[in-house]
Design an enzyme around this catalytic site. Structure first.
Site, mmCIF file in Angstrom:
data_model
loop_
_atom_site.group_PDB
_atom_site.id
_atom_site.type_symbol
_atom_site.label_atom_id
_atom_site.label_comp_id
_atom_site.label_asym_id
_atom_site.label_seq_id
_atom_site.Cartn_x
_atom_site.Cartn_y
_atom_site.Cartn_z
ATOM 1 N N GLY A 11 -6.022 42.761 -10.787
ATOM 2 C CA GLY A 11 -6.095 41.318 -10.514
ATOM 3 C C GLY A 11 -7.396 40.733 -11.046
ATOM 4 O O GLY A 11 -8.451 41.335 -10.881
ATOM 5 N N ARG A 25 -24.318 41.422 -23.750
ATOM 6 C CA ARG A 25 -25.673 40.993 -24.164
ATOM 7 C C ARG A 25 -26.703 42.099 -23.902
ATOM 8 O O ARG A 25 -27.572 42.352 -24.729
ATOM 9 C CB ARG A 25 -26.068 39.719 -23.414
ATOM 10 N N ARG A 72 -1.477 44.680 -15.291
ATOM 11 C CA ARG A 72 -1.125 45.821 -14.449
ATOM 12 C C ARG A 72 -0.269 46.700 -15.366
ATOM 13 O O ARG A 72 0.732 46.256 -15.923
ATOM 14 C CB ARG A 72 -0.329 45.372 -13.235
ATOM 15 N N TYR A 73 -0.688 47.936 -15.558
ATOM 16 C CA TYR A 73 -0.038 48.821 -16.522
ATOM 17 C C TYR A 73 0.101 50.208 -15.885
ATOM 18 O O TYR A 73 -0.700 51.112 -16.131
ATOM 19 C CB TYR A 73 -0.900 48.862 -17.797
ATOM 20 N N ASP A 103 -9.911 49.327 -7.226
ATOM 21 C CA ASP A 103 -9.879 50.797 -7.157
ATOM 22 C C ASP A 103 -8.759 51.403 -8.002
ATOM 23 O O ASP A 103 -8.895 52.531 -8.479
ATOM 24 C CB ASP A 103 -9.874 51.294 -5.709
ATOM 25 N N GLY A 104 -7.687 50.663 -8.234
ATOM 26 C CA GLY A 104 -6.645 51.153 -9.160
ATOM 27 C C GLY A 104 -7.235 51.354 -10.548
ATOM 28 O O GLY A 104 -7.072 52.416 -11.170
ATOM 29 N N THR A 125 -13.007 42.161 -7.921
ATOM 30 C CA THR A 125 -11.824 41.798 -7.125
ATOM 31 C C THR A 125 -12.238 40.793 -6.057
ATOM 32 O O THR A 125 -13.322 40.932 -5.473
ATOM 33 C CB THR A 125 -11.158 43.019 -6.451
ATOM 34 N N ASP A 127 -10.965 40.631 -3.240
ATOM 35 C CA ASP A 127 -10.653 41.186 -1.915
ATOM 36 C C ASP A 127 -11.856 41.774 -1.178
ATOM 37 O O ASP A 127 -11.802 41.962 0.036
ATOM 38 C CB ASP A 127 -9.574 42.272 -2.031
ATOM 39 N N ASP A 129 -12.729 44.776 -1.143
ATOM 40 C CA ASP A 129 -12.215 45.954 -0.417
ATOM 41 C C ASP A 129 -12.639 47.285 -1.049
ATOM 42 O O ASP A 129 -11.951 48.285 -0.903
ATOM 43 C CB ASP A 129 -10.678 45.877 -0.336
ATOM 44 N N ARG A 171 -5.200 41.296 0.177
ATOM 45 C CA ARG A 171 -4.336 42.485 0.210
ATOM 46 C C ARG A 171 -4.406 43.109 1.605
ATOM 47 O O ARG A 171 -4.079 42.413 2.556
ATOM 48 C CB ARG A 171 -4.768 43.479 -0.867
ATOM 49 N N GLU A 187 -10.736 28.024 14.638
ATOM 50 C CA GLU A 187 -10.558 28.361 16.056
ATOM 51 C C GLU A 187 -10.186 29.832 16.232
ATOM 52 O O GLU A 187 -10.471 30.443 17.257
ATOM 53 C CB GLU A 187 -9.462 27.473 16.674
ATOM 54 N N ARG A 243 1.855 23.930 11.456
ATOM 55 C CA ARG A 243 2.156 23.923 10.020
ATOM 56 C C ARG A 243 1.493 25.148 9.399
ATOM 57 O O ARG A 243 0.463 25.610 9.899
ATOM 58 C CB ARG A 243 1.585 22.664 9.349
ATOM 59 N N ARG A 252 -8.048 32.871 -6.714
ATOM 60 C CA ARG A 252 -8.416 33.767 -7.818
ATOM 61 C C ARG A 252 -9.034 33.016 -8.998
ATOM 62 O O ARG A 252 -9.536 33.645 -9.937
ATOM 63 C CB ARG A 252 -7.177 34.535 -8.292
HETATM 64 P P1 ADP Z 1 -6.931 46.985 -9.056
HETATM 65 O O1 ADP Z 1 -7.733 47.618 -10.130
HETATM 66 O O2 ADP Z 1 -7.285 45.541 -8.844
HETATM 67 O O3 ADP Z 1 -6.903 47.813 -7.797
HETATM 68 P P2 ADP Z 1 -4.241 47.929 -9.714
HETATM 69 O O4 ADP Z 1 -4.119 48.815 -8.526
HETATM 70 O O5 ADP Z 1 -3.070 47.145 -10.145
HETATM 71 O O6 ADP Z 1 -5.424 46.865 -9.576
HETATM 72 O O7 ADP Z 1 -4.706 48.868 -10.947
HETATM 73 C C1 ADP Z 1 -4.986 48.299 -12.212
HETATM 74 C C2 ADP Z 1 -4.531 49.228 -13.294
HETATM 75 O O8 ADP Z 1 -5.270 50.462 -13.246
HETATM 76 C C3 ADP Z 1 -3.076 49.677 -13.226
HETATM 77 O O9 ADP Z 1 -2.179 48.699 -13.693
HETATM 78 C C4 ADP Z 1 -3.107 50.905 -14.120
HETATM 79 O O10 ADP Z 1 -3.141 50.531 -15.495
HETATM 80 C C5 ADP Z 1 -4.476 51.519 -13.754
HETATM 81 N N1 ADP Z 1 -4.279 52.544 -12.711
HETATM 82 C C6 ADP Z 1 -3.960 52.343 -11.412
HETATM 83 N N2 ADP Z 1 -3.809 53.519 -10.755
HETATM 84 C C7 ADP Z 1 -4.042 54.488 -11.682
HETATM 85 C C8 ADP Z 1 -4.037 55.940 -11.652
HETATM 86 N N3 ADP Z 1 -3.754 56.620 -10.519
HETATM 87 N N4 ADP Z 1 -4.324 56.590 -12.788
HETATM 88 C C9 ADP Z 1 -4.604 55.942 -13.926
HETATM 89 N N5 ADP Z 1 -4.608 54.585 -14.025
HETATM 90 C C10 ADP Z 1 -4.339 53.870 -12.928
HETATM 91 O O1 F6P Z 2 -6.270 42.065 -5.481
HETATM 92 C C1 F6P Z 2 -6.367 40.688 -5.659
HETATM 93 C C2 F6P Z 2 -5.138 39.986 -5.135
HETATM 94 O O2 F6P Z 2 -5.266 38.606 -5.398
HETATM 95 C C3 F6P Z 2 -4.832 40.233 -3.662
HETATM 96 O O3 F6P Z 2 -5.645 39.456 -2.822
HETATM 97 C C4 F6P Z 2 -3.361 39.875 -3.594
HETATM 98 O O4 F6P Z 2 -2.728 40.555 -2.533
HETATM 99 C C5 F6P Z 2 -2.847 40.361 -4.930
HETATM 100 O O5 F6P Z 2 -3.988 40.467 -5.801
HETATM 101 C C6 F6P Z 2 -1.837 39.468 -5.581
HETATM 102 O O6 F6P Z 2 -1.406 40.109 -6.717
HETATM 103 P P1 F6P Z 2 -0.573 39.379 -7.879
HETATM 104 O O7 F6P Z 2 -1.539 38.496 -8.618
HETATM 105 O O8 F6P Z 2 -0.077 40.495 -8.708
HETATM 106 O O9 F6P Z 2 0.477 38.560 -7.201
#
Ligand code: ADP
Ligand code: F6P
Length: 319
Positions: A11, A25, A72-73, A103-104, A125, A127, A129, A171, A187, A243, A252
């Site tokens: 993200g 730079r 996202r790949y 962390d992904g 990110t 988040d 997190d 998230r 509140e 509401r 974002r």
């Molecule tokens: P974020 O980095 O924000 O946590 P994602 O979890 O979608 O977002 O991860 C981003 C990208 O990192 C994925 O689309 C993928 O290309 C790569 N990735 C995620 N998990 C793994 C993994 N276990 N091994 C290798 N690449 C990964």
């Molecule tokens: O990780 C950033 C974030 O914006 C989260 O807060 C949210 O849950 C998620 O990504 C939304 O993902 P997407 O942009 O793929 O809908």
């Protein structure tokens, strides 16, 4: 080492451009060449790679999003994808990589380091997190956006004596809700890290109403439940004229705050220094205003701890 690459993944987050600028730079200042990789790991595998100069990052610091694009790949979790990525890095003469993401994205960076390509991660990110850093790049901007929205919602909530459930992103983490909740003077804060009881929240609203309070704002972290569901459950305990508003992806975007720009600049330059020291498989953090780094493996085992004192603080100010 002569040439490094940089990509943004997962993200997007406001401040990613400031981080790309800092890496570029600072690296050039240290005599390195920098190549940009578009669309995260997808672009790496596809060879969507180009040389960058100091000018490439001109007029980027104030822009939201990421001009290197993100993707996202999931295929990058497979060894074939990683080896293809490495082939491309070799083809372009890139010897080390900066990865900006969550962390992904760090998992991908660690895999590359394990295959012999040093990669350093920067926490990008909204988040907040990621373990071992007090703040991530983009969090401050997202909180600022959420607070602006809450301020506006309060105007209409007061006019109609309504209760609003405002859902914020994060998230599984409650950081945006905690910070935006205190800064927005709400509140009630509802986050995944703390138990809640809708009936007690309903009686709190009743008491506030009896005291003459017009606006009631509940900030709800998306990891708890959807705002509509929360509003519906709350309505079972009284007619609060509820509401719900989901802030969504506006959190974002937008120009990064000064804090996010400075954080991104410090972290970006530090990542280059770490690569120059021959380090890889690590992620940069900022702990008590000091730049740090941690092994990614430790980081995956680590736990992110939001500042729960904000929850208690808000409780004491909203009774
Ligand atoms: P974020 O980095 O924000 O946590 P994602 O979890 O979608 O977002 O991860 C981003 C990208 O990192 C994925 O689309 C993928 O290309 C790569 N990735 C995620 N998990 C793994 C993994 N276990 N091994 C290798 N690449 C990964
Ligand atoms: O990780 C950033 C974030 O914006 C989260 O807060 C949210 O849950 C998620 O990504 C939304 O993902 P997407 O942009 O793929 O809908």
């Amino acid at each position: 080492m002569k040439r490094i690459g940089i990509l943004t993944s997962g993200g997007d987050a406001p401040g990613m451009n400031a981080a790309i600028r800092a890496v570029t730079r600072h690296a050039i200042d240290k005599g390195l060449e920098v190549y940009g990789i578009n669309y995260g790991y997808a672009g790496l595998v596809a060879g969507d790679i180009f040389p960058m100069t100091a000018k490439t990052v001109s007029d980027r610091i104030s822009r939201g999003g990421t001009f290197l694009y993100s993707a996202r790949y999931p295929e990058f979790a497979q060894v074939e994808g990683q080896l293809k990525g490495i082939e491309q890095l070799k083809k372009f003469g890139i010897e080390a990589l900066v990865v900006i993401g969550g962390d992904g994205s760090y998992h991908g960076a660690l895999r590359l380091t394990e295959h012999g390509f040093n990669a350093v991660g920067l926490p990008g990110t909204i988040d907040n997190d990621i373990p071992y850093t007090d703040f991530t790049i983009g969090f401050d901007t997202a909180v600022t956006t959420a607070v602006e929205a809450i301020d506006k919602i309060r105007d209409t909530a007061s006019s109609h004596a309504r209760t609003f459930v405002v859902e914020v992103m994060g998230r599984g983490a409650g950081d945006i809700a905690l910070w935006a909740g205190v800064a927005g003077g709400v509140e009630q804060i509802v986050v995944p890290e703390h138990d809640f009881d809708i009936e007690s929240i309903a009686s709190k609203i009743k008491i506030a109403r009896e005291k003459g309070k017009k606006h009631i704002i509940i900030v709800l972290a998306e990891g708890v439940m959807h705002a509509d569901e929360f509003a519906e459950k709350l309505s079972e305990y009284g007619d609060f004229s509820v509401r719900s508003t989901v802030l969504g992806h506006i959190q974002r975007g937008g120009a990064p705050t000064a804090r996010d720009r400075v954080l991104a600049s410090k972290m970006g330059a530090y990542a280059v220094d770490l690569l120059l020291e021959g380090k890889g498989g690590i992620a940069v953090g900022m702990l008590e205003n000091k730049l740090t780094y941690h092994n990614m493996l430790d980081l995956f085992d680590g736990k992110h701890n939001p500042d729960m004192s904000l929850f208690e603080l808000n409780e004491s100010m909203s009774r």
